[in-house]
Scaffold this active site. Sequence first.
Site, PDB file in Angstrom:
ATOM      1  N   SER A   1      -9.420   1.534   3.053  1.00 45.32           N
ATOM      2  CA  SER A   1      -8.889   2.005   2.370  1.00 45.32           C
ATOM      3  C   SER A   1      -8.175   1.389   1.524  1.00 45.32           C
ATOM      4  O   SER A   1      -7.341   1.970   0.208  1.00 45.32           O
ATOM      5  CB  SER A   1      -7.703   3.576   2.697  1.00 45.32           C
ATOM      6  OG  SER A   1      -7.522   2.797   3.535  1.00 45.32           O
TER       7      SER A   1
ATOM      8  N   LYS B   1       0.641  -1.203  -0.214  1.00 42.60           N
ATOM      9  CA  LYS B   1       0.004   0.020  -0.026  1.00 42.60           C
ATOM     10  C   LYS B   1       0.747   1.452  -0.312  1.00 42.60           C
ATOM     11  O   LYS B   1       1.850   1.276   0.648  1.00 42.60           O
ATOM     12  CB  LYS B   1      -1.553   0.048   1.556  1.00 42.60           C
ATOM     13  CG  LYS B   1      -1.856   0.966   1.309  1.00 42.60           C
ATOM     14  CD  LYS B   1      -2.836   0.877   2.575  1.00 42.60           C
ATOM     15  CE  LYS B   1      -3.795   1.857   2.927  1.00 42.60           C
ATOM     16  NZ  LYS B   1      -4.746   2.109   3.982  1.00 42.60           N
TER      17      LYS B   1
ATOM     18  N   SER C   1      -9.398  -0.604   7.890  1.00 42.20           N
ATOM     19  CA  SER C   1      -8.981  -0.511   6.345  1.00 42.20           C
ATOM     20  C   SER C   1      -8.467  -1.729   5.441  1.00 42.20           C
ATOM     21  O   SER C   1      -7.562  -1.754   4.411  1.00 42.20           O
ATOM     22  CB  SER C   1      -8.180   0.587   6.039  1.00 42.20           C
ATOM     23  OG  SER C   1      -8.626   2.085   5.915  1.00 42.20           O
TER      24      SER C   1
END
Lengths: 96, 498
Positions: free
Chosen positions: B154, B79, B178
């Site tokens: 996210s 990420k 997330s």
Amino acid sequence: MSLSREAVTKVALLARLELTPEELDSITSQLGQIVDYVQQLSSVDTEGVEPMAHAMEQHNVFRADEVRPSLPREEALANAPRHNDEYYRVPAVLGD
Amino acid sequence: MQLTETSAVDLVEGLQAGRWTAVEVARSFLERISGKDPEIGAFLQVHADAALEQAERIDARRATGKSVGKLAGLPLSLKDVLCTRSQPTTCGSRMLENFQPPFDATSVAKLRDADAVFLGKVNMDEFAMGSSCENSAFQATRNPWNLECIPGGSSGGSAACVAAGMAPISIGSDTGGSVRQPAALCGVTGLKPTYGRISRYGLVAFASSLDQIGPVGTSVRDVALLLEVLAGHDPLDSTSIDAPVPPYSQTVEQPLKNLTLGIAKEHFESGLDGDVESAVREALRVYESLGATIKEVSLPHAPHAVGTYYIIACCECSSNLARYDGVHYGHRTDVSQMLAEGGNSNDDLTPLERMYCRSRAEGFGPEVKRRIMLGTYALSAGYYDAYYLQALKVRRLIRQDFDKAFEEVDLLVGPVMPTAAYKLGEKVEDPLSMYLSDLFTVSANLTGQPAISVPCGFTSGGLPIGLHLQAPPMEEERLLRGAWMFQNATDWHQRRPQ
């Protein structure tokens, strides 16, 4: 309880955010809804409850106070929008 | 079976046994990315050349009998919230579009030491704020099961790239769900460890008392292996926990005996989608068939979790994101243009202060601005006690609810999300309704306890549903073993999108 545009303007200044009039309108209404929602917390009886700032409560984590190499200056400045190889540069803070 | 459909544990084992090379594995995933990512949009950067070079070096070392790391040759994605030395780390934000960190996050350094191969950086909601990946400043990511739907957020890029077979593993971060929520919506397995289990050094901060790094993979065995590599104390993060790391990958396949699972009645009240409820209830029957006892528990403060979470998260974010001032790194407005425009509504501000205000206005997207505003408001004079302090007190009451529940049960089980994935654009204009969908996941961040999302079925529309398991703090081993029992008895995690 909804928020006034003036209150939101003041918060934007505290947050150092320049908002357009349109943004100010939408944030005022959205923030008002969110604040109304979180208002429910005031109904919880928290008399005598200690605030919990961290999930795993640890205290006083020390390390030896020893001199160690730090980030070299050129690496620290490498991402700066403006610098003069020694310092970060910003617009004049004091008078002309 | 194709390499891109092979689990991380099996890939590592095959690499050790010489059934395939790191270059072959890396090439398979890079080809898959070239073919598939144009329609998914998971990757912000693909580091194809660097990945192949890294894989070649690992193969060469192995061929000459030199020692290699525990994950030698395993490709994975990161990420874009994890700092990677001298490579862009954008956090999905214009603010950091050109930022190249001078150091690696500790988790990245550990993966490097373990000889994992980095495929690239994946998409996310800006500064990890959001539940749909639509808050990325750069691109939308689509759900591999239905391209009209969001992948969740996210860590949407992480879940989508694993679901689409573009990486066997991705490392995400979880501040309020997330990792677990996108894992549920994309039909993969996502773990949020105990707060402090994995060092946060080099994880760009959103809400420091809640943030935790976690792996996404296709099975519980895979995330157990990654946790084993990532966990541990780090002198660079004083909140990282100084405790030994159990050999999760060796114990994960040991079923738990006399398992008692708790279900919270608060988790089955209004708003739960019918298909989600049936899938979760069916999962409970699977556990019963494995000898587990199901017991109802109560979490009386559960209805206040979302409000508590958003106050604390936004207060911490408004403080953390104050560092983006256009001075040290990140976006700076065009100062000469700003000065040429002369006065504006903020007439009494100095040019430096105007530079801050305008740089931040240009660098941050709408959701980040909203959260900074909410946090600034809740921390401002006259409101601090009513909002922030009250939220910290309710946070303790929520933790006490869980402590009490865990006296009676080994693990808590329930849904990850009240619904399956929704369409792109559906909730963009309604932030509060997006916040409310986090009601099942935020508590684990407030309390610090570990939690995992595992696939447990599909809606009638063919979208994945996730089962949420939670354990007391530091009980990852129990959590992983309990979650593996379910995966070993079901095949939901082996389903792949067409």
